[in-house]
Design a protein around this motif. Sequence first.
Motif, PDB file in Angstrom:
ATOM      1  N   GLY A   1       6.132  -7.929  -1.686  1.00  0.00           N
ATOM      2  CA  GLY A   1       5.555  -8.078  -0.353  1.00  0.00           C
ATOM      3  C   GLY A   1       6.450  -7.493   0.718  1.00  0.00           C
ATOM      4  N   TYR A   2       7.741  -7.736   0.589  1.00  0.00           N
ATOM      5  CA  TYR A   2       8.697  -7.209   1.572  1.00  0.00           C
ATOM      6  C   TYR A   2       8.706  -5.686   1.572  1.00  0.00           C
ATOM      7  N   ASN A   3       8.648  -5.101   0.397  1.00  0.00           N
ATOM      8  CA  ASN A   3       8.677  -3.648   0.310  1.00  0.00           C
ATOM      9  C   ASN A   3       7.396  -3.005   0.840  1.00  0.00           C
ATOM     10  N   LEU A   4       6.285  -3.733   0.794  1.00  0.00           N
ATOM     11  CA  LEU A   4       5.073  -3.236   1.446  1.00  0.00           C
ATOM     12  C   LEU A   4       5.302  -3.091   2.952  1.00  0.00           C
ATOM     13  N   CYS A   5       5.999  -4.060   3.526  1.00  0.00           N
ATOM     14  CA  CYS A   5       6.314  -3.991   4.961  1.00  0.00           C
ATOM     15  C   CYS A   5       7.296  -2.863   5.246  1.00  0.00           C
ATOM     16  N   ARG A   6       8.266  -2.674   4.370  1.00  0.00           N
ATOM     17  CA  ARG A   6       9.246  -1.597   4.558  1.00  0.00           C
ATOM     18  C   ARG A   6       8.570  -0.229   4.498  1.00  0.00           C
ATOM     19  N   ASN A   7       7.657  -0.072   3.552  1.00  0.00           N
ATOM     20  CA  ASN A   7       6.952   1.208   3.425  1.00  0.00           C
ATOM     21  C   ASN A   7       6.095   1.483   4.663  1.00  0.00           C
ATOM     22  N   LEU A   8       5.446   0.435   5.165  1.00  0.00           N
ATOM     23  CA  LEU A   8       4.617   0.614   6.359  1.00  0.00           C
ATOM     24  C   LEU A   8       5.485   0.969   7.560  1.00  0.00           C
ATOM     25  N   GLU A   9       6.631   0.304   7.687  1.00  0.00           N
ATOM     26  CA  GLU A   9       7.523   0.620   8.800  1.00  0.00           C
ATOM     27  C   GLU A   9       7.957   2.079   8.746  1.00  0.00           C
ATOM     28  N   TRP A  10       8.315   2.550   7.577  1.00  0.00           N
ATOM     29  CA  TRP A  10       8.739   3.945   7.421  1.00  0.00           C
ATOM     30  C   TRP A  10       7.614   4.893   7.830  1.00  0.00           C
ATOM     31  N   SER A  11       6.384   4.578   7.426  1.00  0.00           N
ATOM     32  CA  SER A  11       5.234   5.428   7.752  1.00  0.00           C
ATOM     33  C   SER A  11       4.977   5.465   9.257  1.00  0.00           C
ATOM     34  N   ILE A  12       5.048   4.299   9.886  1.00  0.00           N
ATOM     35  CA  ILE A  12       4.816   4.238  11.338  1.00  0.00           C
ATOM     36  C   ILE A  12       5.910   4.973  12.094  1.00  0.00           C
ATOM     37  N   GLN A  13       7.149   4.756  11.674  1.00  0.00           N
ATOM     38  CA  GLN A  13       8.265   5.421  12.352  1.00  0.00           C
ATOM     39  C   GLN A  13       8.150   6.940  12.239  1.00  0.00           C
ATOM     40  N   ARG A  14       7.680   7.423  11.105  1.00  0.00           N
ATOM     41  CA  ARG A  14       7.495   8.866  10.932  1.00  0.00           C
ATOM     42  C   ARG A  14       6.470   9.392  11.932  1.00  0.00           C
ATOM     43  N   GLU A  15       5.383   8.642  12.142  1.00  0.00           N
ATOM     44  CA  GLU A  15       4.372   9.048  13.111  1.00  0.00           C
ATOM     45  C   GLU A  15       4.917   9.008  14.536  1.00  0.00           C
ATOM     46  N   ILE A  16       5.728   8.004  14.828  1.00  0.00           N
ATOM     47  CA  ILE A  16       6.341   7.910  16.153  1.00  0.00           C
ATOM     48  C   ILE A  16       7.262   9.096  16.400  1.00  0.00           C
ATOM     49  N   ASP A  17       8.014   9.476  15.379  1.00  0.00           N
ATOM     50  CA  ASP A  17       8.914  10.625  15.511  1.00  0.00           C
ATOM     51  C   ASP A  17       8.147  11.918  15.769  1.00  0.00           C
ATOM     52  N   LEU A  18       6.881  11.952  15.367  1.00  0.00           N
ATOM     53  CA  LEU A  18       6.040  13.126  15.614  1.00  0.00           C
ATOM     54  C   LEU A  18       5.360  13.077  16.972  1.00  0.00           C
ATOM     55  N   GLY A  19       5.645  12.000  17.734  1.00  0.00           N
ATOM     56  CA  GLY A  19       5.129  11.930  19.104  1.00  0.00           C
ATOM     57  C   GLY A  19       3.993  10.960  19.335  1.00  0.00           C
ATOM     58  N   LYS A  20       3.569  10.201  18.326  1.00  0.00           N
ATOM     59  CA  LYS A  20       2.473   9.261  18.497  1.00  0.00           C
ATOM     60  C   LYS A  20       2.971   7.963  19.135  1.00  0.00           C
ATOM     61  N   ASP A  21       2.129   7.339  19.955  1.00  0.00           N
ATOM     62  CA  ASP A  21       2.465   6.079  20.621  1.00  0.00           C
ATOM     63  C   ASP A  21       1.997   4.919  19.742  1.00  0.00           C
ATOM     64  N   LEU A  22       2.873   4.432  18.911  1.00  0.00           N
ATOM     65  CA  LEU A  22       2.534   3.348  17.977  1.00  0.00           C
ATOM     66  C   LEU A  22       3.497   2.177  18.135  1.00  0.00           C
ATOM     67  N   GLU A  23       3.920   1.918  19.374  1.00  0.00           N
ATOM     68  CA  GLU A  23       4.908   0.871  19.615  1.00  0.00           C
ATOM     69  C   GLU A  23       4.421  -0.492  19.141  1.00  0.00           C
ATOM     70  N   LYS A  24       3.177  -0.833  19.475  1.00  0.00           N
ATOM     71  CA  LYS A  24       2.678  -2.156  19.075  1.00  0.00           C
ATOM     72  C   LYS A  24       2.537  -2.265  17.566  1.00  0.00           C
ATOM     73  N   ASP A  25       2.094  -1.191  16.909  1.00  0.00           N
ATOM     74  CA  ASP A  25       1.992  -1.221  15.456  1.00  0.00           C
ATOM     75  C   ASP A  25       3.360  -1.466  14.832  1.00  0.00           C
ATOM     76  N   LEU A  26       4.385  -0.815  15.365  1.00  0.00           N
ATOM     77  CA  LEU A  26       5.727  -0.985  14.825  1.00  0.00           C
ATOM     78  C   LEU A  26       6.199  -2.424  15.003  1.00  0.00           C
ATOM     79  N   ILE A  27       5.912  -3.014  16.160  1.00  0.00           N
ATOM     80  CA  ILE A  27       6.293  -4.408  16.418  1.00  0.00           C
ATOM     81  C   ILE A  27       5.580  -5.341  15.452  1.00  0.00           C
ATOM     82  N   HIS A  28       4.281  -5.155  15.274  1.00  0.00           N
ATOM     83  CA  HIS A  28       3.524  -6.027  14.374  1.00  0.00           C
ATOM     84  C   HIS A  28       4.038  -5.917  12.944  1.00  0.00           C
TER      85      HIS A  28
END
Length: 339
Positions: free
Chosen positions: A24-51
Amino acid sequence: MFPPEDALPLRIRDHPRYHEIASGYNLCRNLEWSIQREIDLGKDLEKDLIHCRILGYLFHYFPARDIKPFVREIVTTNGRPRELLQLGEFYYDFFIRSFKSNEGKSPPSSSPLSPHPSDNVAQLIECILQEAPQDRRTAKKHALVRDSFQCPVTKVYDWDAVMCSEEMEMKITCEGAEGGFTQCVHIFLEFTNANITPDSTEFWATYAASVWGVLDRFGYSALREELNGPNIHRLENIVTMEKSLRIHFDRLWIWFTATEEPNTYKLEEIRDWLISRYPNPTYLSIHAACAKIAHVSGAGRYIEKIFRCMADVRALSEGGGSAELLDEAILSSMHAIPV
């Protein structure tokens, strides 16, 4: 980024269901990595990252009696991003914001004590203890007695108590003690369980049920009844605090972490202190977890940003652009319970 799996607390790594917890923890880690990658590309996903980070850091900080229901919720999403983020939003809405207050929402600090001085502290205590705590005013009276008429952290004497006792006045004038205005601080805020009955309005009943539903997932189902109605004013849920310190506590800028010595707490990142026999360590540990998760997930900073925007906006925009501000305003206003 989330710490690696082997950095999970020892109580988690020693759990008989650790393999499932780690999944379960690694599912969250994988999602965080995916969101951060999108943020690095310029997408506004601040709330998704917080959640997402709220979910991950719950593994690290929440003092779970039984973490299995929470883990089961994570695992059954099979890593589907939208379902995980919806779960993170649920915890954001009904867990962290249940403890984090907007500055300025604290009730006024009116005196709960008689203005007529007593000859000594014993007489004042005898007068106060004649009335059982059923509301904020009587709860503060009893908390003042328990806390020796002082803020347990700053050690300042309550000015209203000083004005009611010549004995305490001597501590200020002759012994160099300090006075200050104190407030009655609830660890679990009043609105979270204010007289929840079958006749409660649908909104309050639904919201409170959601708050306690989160705690149920971590094995704290007994707290719902333990703090229901007037029980929210029980002394174990009350701390006497100097006014400015109370703001820091309400905003999750400070928290109390239990040490190995019973009834001894560390004021996190500031200094050590001791609360003699009180308050309830379970309530404080849950508040501490909320403060830590709010800090490391970014939720605390995000809520502060929303509050600043609320202060600057004079009118709601057309087309729904202010919907998020309105949502925060409604939920933050729940902290201002009239007394």
